[in-house]
Design an enzyme around this catalytic site. Structure first.
Site, PDB file in Angstrom:
ATOM      1  N   GLU A  84      30.364  43.404  40.245  1.00 11.55           N
ATOM      2  CA  GLU A  84      31.529  42.898  40.960  1.00 11.55           C
ATOM      3  C   GLU A  84      31.711  43.596  42.307  1.00 11.55           C
ATOM      4  O   GLU A  84      32.094  42.975  43.292  1.00 11.55           O
ATOM      5  CB  GLU A  84      32.784  43.060  40.093  1.00 11.55           C
ATOM      6  N   TYR A 167      41.682  41.829  41.423  1.00 12.30           N
ATOM      7  CA  TYR A 167      40.611  40.873  41.139  1.00 12.30           C
ATOM      8  C   TYR A 167      39.487  41.521  40.327  1.00 12.30           C
ATOM      9  O   TYR A 167      39.084  41.002  39.283  1.00 12.30           O
ATOM     10  CB  TYR A 167      40.048  40.321  42.456  1.00 12.30           C
ATOM     11  N   ASP A 185      40.151  33.855  43.004  1.00 18.31           N
ATOM     12  CA  ASP A 185      39.629  34.008  44.358  1.00 18.31           C
ATOM     13  C   ASP A 185      39.705  32.647  45.031  1.00 18.31           C
ATOM     14  O   ASP A 185      40.305  31.709  44.490  1.00 18.31           O
ATOM     15  CB  ASP A 185      38.193  34.552  44.347  1.00 18.31           C
TER      16      ASP A 185
END
Length: 313
Positions: A84, A167, A185
């Site tokens: 990520e 996130y 997102d």
């Protein structure tokens, strides 16, 4: 969204045959049934490096040149975390070989925490935005010192680690631990906009920071809703799979170039935006009162068939 772990999302939507009229209904199908597998997302991001980062990269020893690897890496929360961070501002295609090389050299949080800054930067060379590597290194040290080397499994605890925001924390928690939290997102916001008919720009604060998370949560938490049965759960997919499926849809069928009417799109029958567009198209060429009433009905219906978010859209 996670390198090395994602598989292609199942697409159960099929083109209607026999000339059946498309009345905008979903024929009794449950939208959640289309989220049955994980997905591999092609993110539309670039690597615009600063002059400082370019200089730092040029000074990296050439002996650390990245090579293609075919190693199989064991699934772990740490691996999700690394992927990520690498995927921030960088396309999936560019990340894969770096992620494999990184996991081969630093297979655990402890091994990364014990690495030197020079070793970390050498393995990051080519990805740019070196601040990500420095924060990842600092975060690994914190996880070792405060969590015994075990990556936290809640969003709140994950956000205490350097370089991890809402996130990334949500992605790690849902993909690695199955926590029912949404991941939002730009890609996901595009899907949500089509599903609900919301006209807000996906980067508008009310969408990306507030309403988007609220709407995505409804989908992710459908698994534990009172209407969900054990039989449904077997087909709904895990929270991580649902999140990745939404991101892939946003990067493919719901990309800025997407039409919203592609017969291969598994959610095409659920797009309020497409129904609104068709209705508006009809009314511009007709004075039929029933058509105008249909538009008003769709607008009044609002997101997911409720009036809750109407005033915020």
């Amino acid at each position: 969204s996670t390198v090395g772990y994602a598989s292609t999302a199942s697409s159960k939507g099929k083109k209607k045959k026999g000339g059946k009229k498309d009345d905008g209904s979903n024929d009794g199908k449950d939208i959640r049934s289309f989220f049955g597998g994980a997905s591999k997302v092609k993110r539309e991001k670039t690597t615009n490096e600063s002059e400082e980062e370019k200089k730092e990269e040029s000074e990296t020893p050439s002996s650390m040149e990245v090579k293609e690897e075919s190693n199989t890496v064991e699934f772990s929360a740490y691996g999700v975390w690394v992927s990520e961070i690498m995927l921030q501002q960088t396309r999936v295609e560019a990340v894969i070989k770096y992620w494999i090389k990184w996991m081969d050299s630093f297979p655990t949080v402890h091994s990364l925490a014990n690495a030197t800054p020079e070793e970390v930067n050498a393995h990051w060379a080519g990805l740019g935005f070196y601040r990500r590597a420095r924060l990842l290194h600092a975060g690994a040290k914190r996880v070792v010192d405060e969590y015994g080397g075990i990556v936290p499994n809640t969003v709140d605890e994950l956000m205490k680690v350097e370089g991890i925001g809402r996130y990334t924390a949500s992605a790690i928690a849902s993909i690695a631990y199955g926590v029912e939290v949404p991941v939002v997102d730009g890609n996901v916001c595009r899907v949500l906009s089509r599903l609900t008919g919301i006209a807000n720009h996906i980067k508008a604060p009310v969408m990306k920071d507030d309403l988007g998370w609220e709407l995505a949560e409804k989908i992710v938490k459908a698994r534990s809703s009172s209407a969900s049965t054990k039989a449904d759960d077997d087909n709904l997919g895990t929270p991580g799979e649902v999140n990745q499926a939404l991101m892939e849809l946003g990067a493919t069928y719901c990309s800025p170039a997407g039409s919203g009417i592609d017969a291969n799109d598994p959610l095409v029958e659920f797009y309020v935006s497409t129904r609104l567009g068709r209705a508006i198209g009809h009314v511009t060429n007709s004075k039929d009162v029933a058509t105008r009433d249909h538009i008003e009905e769709l607008v009044a219906k609002g997101a997911f068939g409720t009036d809750k978010n109407k005033s915020r859209c």
